[in-house]
Design an enzyme around this catalytic site. Structure first.
Site, PDB file in Angstrom:
ATOM      1  N   LYS A  69       1.003  -1.305  -0.043  1.00 40.65           N
ATOM      2  CA  LYS A  69      -0.002   0.153   0.133  1.00 40.65           C
ATOM      3  C   LYS A  69       0.746   1.325   0.051  1.00 40.65           C
ATOM      4  O   LYS A  69       0.411   2.351  -0.518  1.00 40.65           O
ATOM      5  CB  LYS A  69      -1.056  -0.038   1.252  1.00 40.65           C
ATOM      6  CG  LYS A  69      -0.129  -0.100   2.433  1.00 40.65           C
ATOM      7  CD  LYS A  69      -1.200  -0.171   3.868  1.00 40.65           C
ATOM      8  CE  LYS A  69      -1.910  -1.621   3.946  1.00 40.65           C
ATOM      9  NZ  LYS A  69      -1.121  -2.435   4.468  1.00 40.65           N
ATOM     10  N   HIS A 197       0.467  -3.571  14.819  1.00 42.01           N
ATOM     11  CA  HIS A 197       0.988  -2.376  13.972  1.00 42.01           C
ATOM     12  C   HIS A 197       0.905  -1.363  15.049  1.00 42.01           C
ATOM     13  O   HIS A 197      -0.141  -0.714  15.347  1.00 42.01           O
ATOM     14  CB  HIS A 197       0.369  -2.176  12.839  1.00 42.01           C
ATOM     15  CG  HIS A 197       1.108  -1.296  11.923  1.00 42.01           C
ATOM     16  ND1 HIS A 197       1.713  -0.002  12.331  1.00 42.01           N
ATOM     17  CD2 HIS A 197       1.455  -1.459  10.658  1.00 42.01           C
ATOM     18  CE1 HIS A 197       2.189   0.748  11.312  1.00 42.01           C
ATOM     19  NE2 HIS A 197       2.251  -0.414  10.418  1.00 42.01           N
ATOM     20  N   GLU A 273       6.183  -5.912   8.606  1.00 41.22           N
ATOM     21  CA  GLU A 273       5.311  -5.474   7.372  1.00 41.22           C
ATOM     22  C   GLU A 273       5.859  -3.904   7.176  1.00 41.22           C
ATOM     23  O   GLU A 273       4.943  -3.149   7.213  1.00 41.22           O
ATOM     24  CB  GLU A 273       3.727  -5.557   7.725  1.00 41.22           C
ATOM     25  CG  GLU A 273       3.341  -6.783   8.140  1.00 41.22           C
ATOM     26  CD  GLU A 273       1.873  -6.580   8.746  1.00 41.22           C
ATOM     27  OE1 GLU A 273       1.187  -5.372   8.785  1.00 41.22           O
ATOM     28  OE2 GLU A 273       1.546  -7.693   9.503  1.00 41.22           O
TER      29      GLU A 273
HETATM   30  C1  LIG Z   1      -1.552  -3.628   8.269  1.00 38.79           C
HETATM   31  C2  LIG Z   1      -0.524  -2.596   7.645  1.00 38.79           C
HETATM   32  N1  LIG Z   1       0.757  -3.133   7.778  1.00 38.79           N
HETATM   33  C3  LIG Z   1       1.824  -2.487   7.466  1.00 38.79           C
HETATM   34  C4  LIG Z   1       1.690  -1.221   7.218  1.00 38.79           C
HETATM   35  C5  LIG Z   1       3.074  -0.294   6.965  1.00 38.79           C
HETATM   36  O1  LIG Z   1       3.325   0.649   7.876  1.00 38.79           O
HETATM   37  P1  LIG Z   1       4.403   1.469   7.653  1.00 38.79           P
HETATM   38  O2  LIG Z   1       4.237   2.191   6.503  1.00 38.79           O
HETATM   39  O3  LIG Z   1       4.369   2.429   8.885  1.00 38.79           O
HETATM   40  O4  LIG Z   1       5.869   0.741   7.727  1.00 38.79           O
HETATM   41  C6  LIG Z   1       0.236  -0.481   7.312  1.00 38.79           C
HETATM   42  C7  LIG Z   1       0.267   1.192   6.972  1.00 38.79           C
HETATM   43  O5  LIG Z   1      -0.801   1.324   7.030  1.00 38.79           O
HETATM   44  C8  LIG Z   1      -0.702  -1.278   7.635  1.00 38.79           C
HETATM   45  O6  LIG Z   1      -2.050  -0.929   7.715  1.00 38.79           O
END
Ligand SMILES: Cc1ncc(COP(=O)(O)O)c(C=O)c1O
Length: 407
Positions: A69, A197, A273
């Protein structure tokens, strides 16, 4: 929110020269704009490789799954697939992206805690077998598929110090974990671990450490009660990058996490993640002054990119990007940088001090890889910014309409 760092004149040249991959002077940006138009996002896949390797080194024995994402780019995914990275998927569209690149489902986890039955079936058809749930209804959605899946139970650890607190919307309370695990046991649905998270762009690792310790306690209780042991902890994302020079190096940031993980019993598998850490430094935005007007004491510069497009992260991700004005000259004056749409919210920076700029001059914004193009819109029927891709895997065909390979 603090105003963005803004540089012009010699400071801009110094900042550009210090930039890991894009060192150079203002004239380089103009050559790119003449050739490819404006605005542009320059995506450097070597930076993706570097970030992945740094995080992998800071978290040895953690299986990294890139959160697509953050920057759902084929070039980024193909680069990370070559590096051996796994992938965190949350939607059917993200699955399609991986399928188009022939990324095997065994290296994926599906982390959206709320899914329709059709979403579960789509992910199963792809071959993904690890899913996240955080409540009884979601758990029961897996009853028909219980022989084919292993679940992670997402726990909420609210964290007001994160830039984006992700435990408000998702995750069960730690007090409810045992009840949900018992509900899964009673339905003979395999929960193989816990996930969390602690929020995106966290200031330090204390929230990760606390969450790991609380998850370890749950695991210990399960073992003591001789019920099916949990064998996975997914420590989510949150790993920060430096938008303003105030963030610890990732090695230092992860030191307390490594220490907390070392206390876990052997044979617990650790997943993460990361999104922002891998993607943020990989893109630089180049946008051009298309108009200007003196309004009161301030000079307004109208750019061809703004908060409805590549700078959408200012709204959705609460992030201010460093801004460089390599062409600005002369005495600095209170200035405003505004985007191209008709909406008055479309302002990138207000009350910053800049030397004078002409129409055709450029503004350069590094650190624009994460949650920027990913959340861009086409409001006012303005197209999304073209992405120029550097150092992408040679085997990759870039078919998207706004993506161009330049090296
Ligand atoms: C379920 C999940 N995993 C991983 C991420 C990635 O987080 P980050 O960009 O803080 O590493 C997000 C970000 O919204 C998330 O919702």
């Amino acid at each position: 929110m603090s105003p963005p760092a803004a540089f012009d004149g010699p400071a801009a040249d110094r900042a550009l020269a210090a930039h890991p991959t894009l060192g150079g002077s203002g004239s380089d940006w103009h050559t790119l704009v003449e050739q490819y138009g404006s605005p542009l996002l320059l995506l450097d896949c070597d930076v993706i490789r570097r970030q992945y390797r740094k995080l992998a080194q800071a978290l040895p024995d953690v299986d990294l799954h890139y959160a697509i994402k953050a920057l759902p780019s084929k070039a980024v995914i193909a680069t990370l697939a070559e590096e051996g990275c796994g992938f965190d998927i949350a939607t059917n569209g993200e699955i399609t992206l991986l399928e188009e690149l022939f990324v095997g489902a065994r290296r994926t986890i599906h982390t959206h805690p709320i899914k329709r039955d059709a979403d579960i079936r789509r992910a199963l058809r792809y071959g993904c077998t690890t899913f996240v749930v955080d409540n009884i209804d979601e758990l029961e959605k897996f009853l028909p598929y219980r022989h084919r899946v292993g679940l992670l139970l997402r726990v909420s650890f609210p964290n007001p110090s994160a830039r984006v607190d992700l435990s408000r919307k998702f995750g069960c309370a730690i007090e409810d974990v045992h009840e949900l695990l018992a509900a899964a046991d009673a339905r003979r649905i395999h929960v193989k671990g816990l996930s969390f998270h602690v929020g995106s762009q966290v200031p330090d690792a204390s929230a990760h450490v606390l969450a790991i310790e609380r998850c370890a306690e749950v695991m210990a209780t399960r073992r003591r009660d001789a019920v099916a042991p949990l064998s996975i902890i997914d420590i989510g994302g949150g790993f920060p990058v430096s938008y303003d020079g105030n963030v610890d190096d990732i090695e230092l940031f992860c030191a307390p996490i490594r220490q907390a993980l070392a206390e876990l019993p052997p044979r617990v598998r650790i997943l993460a993640e990361p999104g922002r850490y891998i993607a943020a430094p990989s893109m630089t935005c180049v946008t051009t002054v298309v108009g200007r007007a003196q309004r009161g004491s301030r000079i307004w510069y109208y750019l061809d990119d703004g908060v409805y497009n590549s700078f959408s992260g200012q709204i959705f991700d609460h992030t201010r990007y460093p801004l460089i004005a390599p062409d600005a000259k002369g005495e600095v004056r209170p200035s405003v940088l505004a985007g191209p749409t008709c909406d008055s919210i479309d302002v990138i920076a207000e009350d910053i001090m800049l030397g004078e700029m002409e129409i055709g001059d450029v503004i350069v914004a590094p650190m624009m890889g994460a949650y920027t193009a990913a959340t861009a819109t086409t409001f006012n029927s303005l197209p999304k910014t073209t992405i120029l891709t550097m150092a992408a895997p040679v085997t990759l065909e870039l078919e998207d309409s706004n993506v161009v390979r330049i090296a």
